[in-house]
Design a protein around this motif. Sequence first.
Motif, PDB file in Angstrom:
ATOM      1  N   GLU A 273      24.086  -1.622  18.348  1.00 54.43           N
ATOM      2  CA  GLU A 273      23.855  -0.427  17.064  1.00 54.43           C
ATOM      3  C   GLU A 273      23.541  -1.241  15.485  1.00 54.43           C
ATOM      4  O   GLU A 273      23.467  -2.446  15.814  1.00 54.43           O
ATOM      5  CB  GLU A 273      25.100  -0.245  15.773  1.00 54.43           C
ATOM      6  N   GLY A 274      22.856  -0.510  14.837  1.00 53.07           N
ATOM      7  CA  GLY A 274      21.624  -1.155  14.035  1.00 53.07           C
ATOM      8  C   GLY A 274      22.734  -1.587  12.496  1.00 53.07           C
ATOM      9  O   GLY A 274      23.509  -1.159  12.686  1.00 53.07           O
ATOM     10  N   ALA A 275      22.506  -2.078  11.269  1.00 49.73           N
ATOM     11  CA  ALA A 275      22.802  -1.644   9.952  1.00 49.73           C
ATOM     12  C   ALA A 275      23.572  -0.515  10.143  1.00 49.73           C
ATOM     13  O   ALA A 275      24.600  -0.579   8.926  1.00 49.73           O
ATOM     14  CB  ALA A 275      21.872  -2.694   8.834  1.00 49.73           C
ATOM     15  N   ASP A 276      22.180   0.539   9.851  1.00 44.24           N
ATOM     16  CA  ASP A 276      22.908   1.595   9.309  1.00 44.24           C
ATOM     17  C   ASP A 276      23.783   2.462  10.499  1.00 44.24           C
ATOM     18  O   ASP A 276      24.135   3.438  10.669  1.00 44.24           O
ATOM     19  CB  ASP A 276      21.989   2.149   9.009  1.00 44.24           C
ATOM     20  N   GLY A 277      24.216   1.456  11.302  1.00 40.81           N
ATOM     21  CA  GLY A 277      25.181   2.221  13.067  1.00 40.81           C
ATOM     22  C   GLY A 277      24.230   3.241  13.743  1.00 40.81           C
ATOM     23  O   GLY A 277      25.125   3.982  14.498  1.00 40.81           O
ATOM     24  N   SER A 278      23.432   3.123  14.069  1.00 38.47           N
ATOM     25  CA  SER A 278      22.528   4.345  14.977  1.00 38.47           C
ATOM     26  C   SER A 278      22.068   3.115  15.990  1.00 38.47           C
ATOM     27  O   SER A 278      22.258   1.927  15.791  1.00 38.47           O
ATOM     28  CB  SER A 278      20.945   4.755  13.898  1.00 38.47           C
ATOM     29  N   PRO A 279      21.916   3.668  16.787  1.00 37.86           N
ATOM     30  CA  PRO A 279      21.443   2.713  18.096  1.00 37.86           C
ATOM     31  C   PRO A 279      20.149   1.425  17.631  1.00 37.86           C
ATOM     32  O   PRO A 279      18.919   3.015  17.315  1.00 37.86           O
ATOM     33  CB  PRO A 279      21.346   4.023  19.256  1.00 37.86           C
ATOM     34  N   VAL A 280      20.134   0.834  18.248  1.00 43.77           N
ATOM     35  CA  VAL A 280      18.620   0.119  18.286  1.00 43.77           C
ATOM     36  C   VAL A 280      17.640   0.775  18.615  1.00 43.77           C
ATOM     37  O   VAL A 280      18.030   0.463  20.730  1.00 43.77           O
ATOM     38  CB  VAL A 280      18.580  -1.029  18.692  1.00 43.77           C
ATOM     39  N   ARG A 281      16.550   0.657  18.925  1.00 48.67           N
ATOM     40  CA  ARG A 281      15.389   1.440  19.473  1.00 48.67           C
ATOM     41  C   ARG A 281      14.298  -0.215  19.616  1.00 48.67           C
ATOM     42  O   ARG A 281      14.539  -0.905  19.165  1.00 48.67           O
ATOM     43  CB  ARG A 281      14.773   2.296  18.789  1.00 48.67           C
ATOM     44  N   PHE A 282      13.957  -0.082  21.198  1.00 49.95           N
ATOM     45  CA  PHE A 282      12.568  -0.952  21.459  1.00 49.95           C
ATOM     46  C   PHE A 282      11.594  -0.228  22.563  1.00 49.95           C
ATOM     47  O   PHE A 282      11.757   0.966  22.718  1.00 49.95           O
ATOM     48  CB  PHE A 282      13.540  -1.754  22.109  1.00 49.95           C
ATOM     49  N   GLU A 283      10.831  -0.952  20.954  1.00 58.32           N
ATOM     50  CA  GLU A 283       9.317   0.086  21.543  1.00 58.32           C
ATOM     51  C   GLU A 283       8.367  -1.031  22.658  1.00 58.32           C
ATOM     52  O   GLU A 283       8.565  -2.173  22.506  1.00 58.32           O
ATOM     53  CB  GLU A 283       8.389   0.529  20.482  1.00 58.32           C
TER      54      GLU A 283
END
Length: 110
Positions: free
Chosen positions: A61-71
Amino acid sequence: MPTLVTFALDKGLDLLGTTLGGLAFAVVLLVIAVGAWLYRRNTATSPEPPRVRHFTLLRTEGADGSPVRFETTRPTGSKITHWVGGLPRLYELTDARLEDGTYVAEPLDQ
């Protein structure tokens, strides 16, 4: 040598035909066939350029609670290291897709 060529042209002689005989036509056909094969081989095997794909790192999870995405442009099965909470975590890129259209990156270490 120039006098021989001039003599041959005056008499209407075909130097290529006289030196190679009946094989001249076969040699020309062979050269054309090999050239066409080489041309098709070089133009047909152009590699597909890598495309950018978006991955969702599972169990992050990111700081805002959303999942972390990778490109990345790396192929499926590649392993990547991503820092989560100050520690490196190992992920494997997969072909599985989520509802949002991103691909899944599964964690390999717990």
